[in-house]
Design a protein around this motif. Structure first.
Motif, PDB file in Angstrom:
ATOM      1  N   GLU A 244      -6.021  15.553  -7.620  1.00  0.00           N
ATOM      2  CA  GLU A 244      -5.212  15.434  -8.837  1.00  0.00           C
ATOM      3  C   GLU A 244      -3.826  16.035  -8.647  1.00  0.00           C
ATOM      4  O   GLU A 244      -3.679  17.128  -8.092  1.00  0.00           O
ATOM      5  N   ILE A 245      -2.810  15.305  -9.117  1.00  0.00           N
ATOM      6  CA  ILE A 245      -1.422  15.776  -9.107  1.00  0.00           C
ATOM      7  C   ILE A 245      -0.939  15.842 -10.545  1.00  0.00           C
ATOM      8  O   ILE A 245      -0.874  14.812 -11.232  1.00  0.00           O
ATOM      9  N   GLN A 246      -0.638  17.033 -11.024  1.00  0.00           N
ATOM     10  CA  GLN A 246      -0.204  17.224 -12.407  1.00  0.00           C
ATOM     11  C   GLN A 246       1.253  16.827 -12.585  1.00  0.00           C
ATOM     12  O   GLN A 246       2.082  17.025 -11.683  1.00  0.00           O
ATOM     13  N   ALA A 247       1.557  16.263 -13.736  1.00  0.00           N
ATOM     14  CA  ALA A 247       2.932  15.839 -14.026  1.00  0.00           C
ATOM     15  C   ALA A 247       3.443  16.368 -15.351  1.00  0.00           C
ATOM     16  O   ALA A 247       4.548  16.019 -15.775  1.00  0.00           O
ATOM     17  N   SER A 248       2.670  17.197 -16.029  1.00  0.00           N
ATOM     18  CA  SER A 248       3.084  17.718 -17.342  1.00  0.00           C
ATOM     19  C   SER A 248       4.393  18.487 -17.235  1.00  0.00           C
ATOM     20  O   SER A 248       4.583  19.285 -16.320  1.00  0.00           O
ATOM     21  N   ASN A 249       5.287  18.206 -18.196  1.00  0.00           N
ATOM     22  CA  ASN A 249       6.594  18.879 -18.274  1.00  0.00           C
ATOM     23  C   ASN A 249       7.471  18.619 -17.056  1.00  0.00           C
ATOM     24  O   ASN A 249       8.379  19.408 -16.751  1.00  0.00           O
ATOM     25  N   CYS A 250       7.210  17.535 -16.349  1.00  0.00           N
ATOM     26  CA  CYS A 250       8.016  17.171 -15.177  1.00  0.00           C
ATOM     27  C   CYS A 250       8.693  15.834 -15.422  1.00  0.00           C
ATOM     28  O   CYS A 250       8.208  15.007 -16.194  1.00  0.00           O
ATOM     29  N   GLN A 251       9.833  15.626 -14.783  1.00  0.00           N
ATOM     30  CA  GLN A 251      10.591  14.389 -14.977  1.00  0.00           C
ATOM     31  C   GLN A 251      10.642  13.505 -13.723  1.00  0.00           C
ATOM     32  O   GLN A 251      10.749  12.285 -13.822  1.00  0.00           O
TER      33      GLN A 251
ATOM     34  N   LEU B  58       9.323   9.828 -13.568  1.00  0.00           N
ATOM     35  CA  LEU B  58       7.915   9.765 -13.967  1.00  0.00           C
ATOM     36  C   LEU B  58       7.728   8.937 -15.231  1.00  0.00           C
ATOM     37  O   LEU B  58       6.737   8.206 -15.368  1.00  0.00           O
ATOM     38  N   LYS B  59       8.659   9.055 -16.135  1.00  0.00           N
ATOM     39  CA  LYS B  59       8.559   8.320 -17.395  1.00  0.00           C
ATOM     40  C   LYS B  59       8.575   6.815 -17.144  1.00  0.00           C
ATOM     41  O   LYS B  59       7.819   6.052 -17.766  1.00  0.00           O
ATOM     42  N   ALA B  60       9.431   6.378 -16.220  1.00  0.00           N
ATOM     43  CA  ALA B  60       9.520   4.946 -15.911  1.00  0.00           C
ATOM     44  C   ALA B  60       8.234   4.436 -15.267  1.00  0.00           C
ATOM     45  O   ALA B  60       7.895   3.250 -15.387  1.00  0.00           O
ATOM     46  N   LEU B  61       7.499   5.337 -14.612  1.00  0.00           N
ATOM     47  CA  LEU B  61       6.231   4.960 -13.974  1.00  0.00           C
ATOM     48  C   LEU B  61       5.047   5.144 -14.913  1.00  0.00           C
ATOM     49  O   LEU B  61       3.902   4.887 -14.520  1.00  0.00           O
ATOM     50  N   ASN B  62       5.319   5.620 -16.132  1.00  0.00           N
ATOM     51  CA  ASN B  62       4.259   5.897 -17.110  1.00  0.00           C
ATOM     52  C   ASN B  62       3.268   6.923 -16.561  1.00  0.00           C
ATOM     53  O   ASN B  62       2.051   6.768 -16.687  1.00  0.00           O
ATOM     54  N   MET B  63       3.817   7.968 -15.917  1.00  0.00           N
ATOM     55  CA  MET B  63       2.992   9.042 -15.357  1.00  0.00           C
ATOM     56  C   MET B  63       3.470  10.383 -15.909  1.00  0.00           C
ATOM     57  O   MET B  63       3.919  11.252 -15.180  1.00  0.00           O
ATOM     58  N   THR B  64       3.375  10.558 -17.197  1.00  0.00           N
ATOM     59  CA  THR B  64       3.880  11.783 -17.824  1.00  0.00           C
ATOM     60  C   THR B  64       2.869  12.924 -17.823  1.00  0.00           C
ATOM     61  O   THR B  64       3.242  14.084 -17.999  1.00  0.00           O
ATOM     62  N   ASN B  65       1.592  12.621 -17.623  1.00  0.00           N
ATOM     63  CA  ASN B  65       0.563  13.669 -17.611  1.00  0.00           C
ATOM     64  C   ASN B  65       0.021  13.932 -16.204  1.00  0.00           C
ATOM     65  O   ASN B  65      -0.120  15.079 -15.789  1.00  0.00           O
ATOM     66  N   ASP B  66      -0.299  12.857 -15.494  1.00  0.00           N
ATOM     67  CA  ASP B  66      -0.774  13.016 -14.122  1.00  0.00           C
ATOM     68  C   ASP B  66      -0.232  11.882 -13.272  1.00  0.00           C
ATOM     69  O   ASP B  66       0.214  10.847 -13.782  1.00  0.00           O
ATOM     70  N   VAL B  67      -0.240  12.115 -11.959  1.00  0.00           N
ATOM     71  CA  VAL B  67       0.293  11.128 -11.014  1.00  0.00           C
ATOM     72  C   VAL B  67      -0.866  10.334 -10.416  1.00  0.00           C
ATOM     73  O   VAL B  67      -1.848  10.903  -9.937  1.00  0.00           O
TER      74      VAL B  67
END
Length: 581
Positions: free
Chosen positions: A386-393, A414-423
């Motif tokens: 798991e790769i976390q993406a919370s609070n990351c851009q 990340l937003k453009a990839l729709n990965m705002t919570n996890d990668v």
């Protein structure tokens, strides 16, 4: 001693035509590597040495009319482990391509087994009609930014110089240790130079100050040139440039344009890393000669680069030329411009004729049992990837350059990839999750990242070949298949595996350190073929070798961004960076 004296007397008598030589090749065209020329003569051979060129009669004679003779080829730098087979299998295929000697660096197996690995490779190369010279691994581990199976200090290496086939210190990859004056690294350099041995370099993307410092430290060669300008800068400073054509790194076509008769004497050819199936299908240094000639280089010059230059660079006495006093390692060619091999001779004896080995092979009944070197955490699970993406851009991504060791550092929103919570792996964007799992000491380290360019549409691939520390690297479209691939590698003791929907599609077990196998080359080639067929189901028409490409994603001394068991590493700043930020 008396026997050697009598042998020398006999050779002198044969050379001066006082008595017939044991073997004479009549009326053959000799490739003159000293003058980049050719001429016709008889070649006389006695007791494994060339004793004369001129007019001779022999006890045994063959007609060389319309044929050519050139020295046996010498691979200037190679890692046998990258072939996936042992030295006892590798040499058989190398001989068929006219390779009679090579300079090897066993740092792959040394990174897993340490001194025992080096000694194993030395022992496996004994009593074969082939010269495998060894450069001692200088950087085990390559850097401090990863975990390997062993650490080799100057004190560990120094006793190994007593081995007959050890001729120098292998590629110095840890350039900060050299530039910062690390005592142990400098001691390794001093030990080699004091003994009069050569030191290989690894100058990937060096600026001129770094290059000057390396040469000042006594480092003589570099096989990491990527531009014509880099070749020229090294030649100007007296280095030997080893131009490389392997399974992944294919630099020769880009660099050979720089070569000419004016600078050829400081240029050699090498393969570096080449799978056994590629060696059999494409060739080795003979392939480099063909590429050079097709690029416009005079063939005599290309042969010189493949023989005399390498022999002189590594101080291999009496090798690399067709001349009196030189060891009778040579090739007879049916055609010169296409380098069509008729036969290959080692120490004056025919070892290959029309592509077939002419050897009385000793069958070894001894079976080796090797310890499983793949040690994975007991709690390894899908959650481990798991790769976390919370609070990351932003997402930092490694992009592959096909057939190159270098990579490109890309950034995605990340937003453009729709990965705002996890990668997650995103097949549509060709973004795949990749992980490096430490497999030597059960540290629990797992480096995570994202990869672009592998183009998997499903499943996962994994291998325990990951330069240079050789931890387990796995890449896939989903965490479940990545986990299954990792576990399967543990089960088979290391190797390469292709998995889809929880099922193993193909695999090759590499029971020796997770790097090579004692099995015959033809079995390995068959298994590699099945691996590539399985890969075709996951990634059709890829166009490059994904297994070797994956293996080099973990080497943190080649720009620009890599992945180790400790995390994502930016080689340009020589420090770790986050996957998401």
């Amino acid at each position: 001693m008396k026997e050697k004296l009598m042998e020398l007397k006999t050779r002198i008598k044969c050379a001066s035509n006082q008595q017939k030589a044991s073997f004479v090749i009549k009326n053959i065209t000799v490739i003159d590597v000293f003058q980049n020329d050719r001429f016709m003569a008889d070649v006389a051979i006695e007791a494994g040495y060339i004793v004369g060129i001129g007019s001779y009669e022999g006890i045994n004679e063959i007609d060389g009319t319309n044929k050519y003779i050139c020295p046996g080829l010498i691979d200037a730098h190679a890692h046998i482990e990258s072939s996936l087979v042992s030295p006892k299998e590798y040499y058989k295929e190398a001989l068929k391509h006219g390779i009679t000697s090579m300079i090897t660096d066993p740092h792959e197996i040394a990174n897993v087994l340490g001194v025992k690995g080096i000694e194993l490779m030395l022992n496996l190369s004994k009593n074969i009609p082939f010269d495998m010279y060894v450069m001692l691994p200088s950087c085990v581990p390559a850097t401090t930014f990863e975990n390997s199976g062993a650490t080799l200090l100057a004190a560990d290496l120094n006793p190994l110089y007593c081995y007959e086939k050890v001729i120098g210190l292998a590629e110095v990859m840890n350039f900060p240790a050299v530039l910062n004056g690390d005592d142990d690294m400098l001691q390794k350099l001093v030990d080699a130079t004091t003994k009069g041995y050569r030191i290989d370099g690894h100058g990937a993307s060096f600026d001129l100050n770094q290059l000057n410092a390396y040469i000042t430290a006594g480092i003589l060669t570099d096989h990491e040139c990527h531009t014509a300008e880099e070749v020229i800068e090294r030649l100007r400073r007296g280095m030997y440039v080893l131009m490389r054509e392997g399974s992944v790194a294919k630099n020769l076509k880009d660099l050979i344009q720089v070569a000419s008769i004016s600078n050829s004497r400081r240029i050699c050819f090498c393969t570096d890393d080449k799978h056994i199936d590629d060696l059999i299908r494409e060739g080795s240094i003979d392939q480099a000669i063909k590429i050079a000639v097709n690029s416009g280089l005079k063939i005599e010059t290309a042969i010189q680069m493949s023989t005399l230059n390498t022999a002189e660079c590594y101080q291999l006495k009496n090798k690399g030329a067709i001349a009196p006093g030189f060891i009778a390692d040579f090739i007879i060619l049916d055609e010169l411009e296409t380098f069509k091999i008729n036969s290959v001779y080692k120490n004056g004896k025919c070892v290959v004729r029309q592509g077939q080995l002419q050897l009385d092979e000793e069958r070894e009944n001894k079976r080796f049992i090797f310890e499983n070197t793949v040690h994975l955490p007991e709690n390894l699970s899908e959650k481990s990837f798991e790769i976390q993406a919370s609070n990351c851009q932003k997402l930092n991504v490694i992009e592959i350059i096909p057939n190159k060791l270098e990579t490109i550092h890309r950034q995605y929103e990340l937003k453009a990839l729709n990965m705002t919570n996890d990668v997650r792996s995103c097949i549509e964007e060709d973004l795949l999750k990749v992980a490096v799992i430490e497999r030597h000491h059960l540290t629990g380290n797992i480096g995570l990242g994202m990869l672009k360019g592998l183009k998997l549409q499903k499943g996962a691939i994994a291998t325990t070949i990951s330069h240079d520390s050789h931890n387990l690297i796995v890449c896939g479209t989903n965490d479940a298949d990545m986990l299954e691939a990792a576990k399967q590698l543990k089960n088979i003791g290391g190797g390469i595996v292709v998995v889809n929907e929880g099922k193993v599609l193909a695999q090759i077990a590499l029971e020796i350190a997770g790097l090579i196998t004692a099995r015959p080359a033809h079995e390995v080639v068959s298994e590699l073929s099945l691996l590539h067929e399985a890969l075709e189901q996951l990634s059709p028409n890829l166009g490059f070798n994904p297994f070797l490409t994956l293996s080099f994603l973990t080497l943190p001394v080649i720009p620009s961004i890599k992945l180790t068991d400790k995390g994502l590493f930016d080689v340009t700043i020589f420090d770790f960076i986050p996957v998401t930020e």
